[in-house]
Write a protein that holds these residues in place. Structure first.
Motif, PDB file in Angstrom:
ATOM      1  N   GLY A   1       5.006   1.742  -0.668  1.00  0.00           N
ATOM      2  CA  GLY A   1       5.342   2.221   0.666  1.00  0.00           C
ATOM      3  C   GLY A   1       5.367   3.746   0.686  1.00  0.00           C
TER       4      GLY A   1
ATOM      5  N   GLY B   1       3.640  -2.105   0.247  1.00  0.00           N
ATOM      6  CA  GLY B   1       5.064  -2.402   0.249  1.00  0.00           C
ATOM      7  C   GLY B   1       5.481  -3.385  -0.830  1.00  0.00           C
TER       8      GLY B   1
ATOM      9  N   ASP C   1       1.709   1.780   4.656  1.00  0.00           N
ATOM     10  CA  ASP C   1       2.667   0.709   4.841  1.00  0.00           C
ATOM     11  C   ASP C   1       3.227   0.771   6.268  1.00  0.00           C
ATOM     12  OD1 ASP C   1       4.253  -1.445   4.214  1.00  0.00           O
ATOM     13  OD2 ASP C   1       5.844  -0.240   3.314  1.00  0.00           O
ATOM     14  N   GLY C   2       3.650  -0.380   6.787  1.00  0.00           N
ATOM     15  CA  GLY C   2       4.296  -0.375   8.099  1.00  0.00           C
ATOM     16  C   GLY C   2       3.414  -1.018   9.151  1.00  0.00           C
TER      17      GLY C   2
END
Length: 463
Positions: free
Chosen positions: A221, A180, A462-463
């Motif tokens: 991302g 990200g 990502d996340g």
């Protein structure tokens, strides 16, 4: 004399009253706004008197070029006929993506094109679109994520280690990969790339150097990932240094991060200002490679591509150290880039926006989804495809459609059924969002031969 440089100041010096004034104001207000106006005008007078001496200069070069050969802004018309093209897996590609390619093939600079079987709609060129042009580069034909890239490391480790030491492998990906816009490694690594003259000589790149340094070894991302999986080698190639069998592999997918995105935005803007096109194709605005901006973009694009390569090197080197095991083979390739290549006796600029180079004997990796295999391939050098192949399975559903259609629990159920562990990720990258990779590969049998597969087991996103 007012503090801010104005067009009339340049006219009083003797600058011609044409687009050169606008070019000069744009350059000087962007790159010399902290300098005193009197000093800027002194330099401007020198450029006006001897523009040839300033050609190639990072700031004054564009202004000198405007004085020597002024750019006439005129609307470019599309040709009535398309340049030659080929489409692979036509029945699996939506009509809008095809029409995007058809429009691109009508550009005055277009010489040939192709559409890969994973194709879907993009900005300007479709994703999976390949376009060859003459002495011109289209920033949006390369894309925002310049040098987006696949990199596969194969380790001399039995595939069974992934199950036996799953917790250790998960910990490595969770704690030692960064994703990200904001995550960076606490311990930074330097790279010889940062000594390149482009970072000193091109004003835009000078401003982006620290961002690039901080983001080295990180991933973007969206659909970018770092994952462990099982590499199955079916066919011997001396570049593998491994006999056919099953091994532990590390696959990464990411590009040139903020460096590439800023380069893309900057030169796409300049292209649209210099190359007016009908509204529906304005994202296909190009830069002449003989122009100051064209040469500068080409230099910046190649730097971004090399930076993407360095990012993958950094990711794989870090993980090699943590595993205590060096990879015996690495296979990698760009898929958002432009290359100078010979086709049918002419040097052309080949844009591959979401397409993998597949020249004769060229190795590459074409991923599926987090629950389907990727393929290790060797190019067959098909000239009709402009020596290209797909860059993945390709999207079947847009990110918005995924949000409307899938839930976190439905995604979790899918990955669990396939025995895959996922760290991070989102419904936008659900396995169901992608086309059937086996169909895609079947539709490009004349473009590549399959040497092996990579099956994801532990995925970090990502996340």
């Amino acid at each position: 004399m007012g503090k801010r440089l104005k067009g009339r100041d340049l006219i009083q010096l003797g600058f011609p009253q044409n687009n050169t004034i606008n070019i000069a104001l744009g350059q000087l207000n962007r790159y010399k706004k902290k300098e005193k106006k009197a000093r800027i005008l002194e330099e401007a007078k020198e450029v006006l008197l001897e523009p040839e001496r300033f050609m190639g200069d990072a700031i004054w070069g564009k202004i000198a070029e405007g004085l020597i050969k002024p750019i006439e802004l005129q609307m470019h018309k599309l040709n009535s006929t398309r340049a030659p093209f080929s489409i692979y897996g036509e029945n699996e590609i939506d009509e809008q993506a095809k029409f995007q390619l058809y429009d691109a093939l009508k550009l005055p600079i277009a010489k040939a094109g192709a559409l890969m079987p994973d194709a879907h709609v993009g900005y300007g060129l479709p994703i999976g679109g390949v376009l060859a042009t003459e002495n011109a580069v289209i920033p949006y034909g390369v894309g925002l994520d310049i040098g987006c890239r696949m990199s596969l490391s194969v380790f001399p480790m039995k595939a069974s280690y992934l199950k036996g030491k799953q917790g250790q492998f998960e910990h490595i990906l969770k704690e030692h990969t960064k994703f990200g816009m904001y995550e960076t490694h606490r311990k930074k690594m330097d790279h010889e790339l940062f000594d390149r003259p482009e970072f000193r000589e091109v004003p835009l790149l000078k401003k982006l150097k620290m961002k690039a340094y901080n983001q080295l070894g990180t991933s973007g991302g969206g659909n970018h990932f770092v994952e462990f999986g099982v590499v199955t080698i079916n066919d011997y190639d001396e570049r593998f240094a491994l006999e056919p069998g099953e091994y532990v592999g590390l696959l990464s997918h990411s590009g040139s991060r903020g460096l590439g995105a800023n380069i893309a935005k900057h030169y796409s803007y300049l292209a649209t200002k210099q190359c007016p096109l009908p509204k529906h194709v304005q994202h296909l605005a190009w830069l002449d490679l003989d122009s100051h901006d064209g040469q500068e973009y080409w230099m910046a694009m190649n730097l971004a591509g090399d930076y993407a390569t360095a990012c993958h090197e950094n990711i794989h080197t870090r993980i090699e150290k943590l595993l205590g095991c060096r990879a015996v083979s690495r296979i990698e390739n760009h898929h958002n880039f432009a290359w100078k290549e010979m086709h049918k006796g002419s040097e052309l600029i080949v844009h591959r926006k979401g397409a993998t180079p597949a020249g004769k004997g060229v190795l590459g990796i074409i991923p599926g989804s987090m629950t389907s295999p990727g393929y290790i391939v060797r190019g067959l050098g098909n000239s009709e495809s402009l020596y290209s192949a797909s860059h993945g399975a390709g999207r079947k559903h847009s990110r918005r459609k995924c949000k409307e259609t899938f839930t976190k629990s439905s995604v979790k159920q899918q990955v669990t059924q396939h025995g895959v562990s996922v760290i991070g990720g989102s419904v936008e990258e659900a396995p169901m969002a992608y086309k059937n990779i086996k169909k895609v590969m079947n539709n490009q049998r004349e473009l590549v031969e399959v040497l092996g597969t990579f099956t994801p087991k532990i995925v970090r996103m990502d996340g």
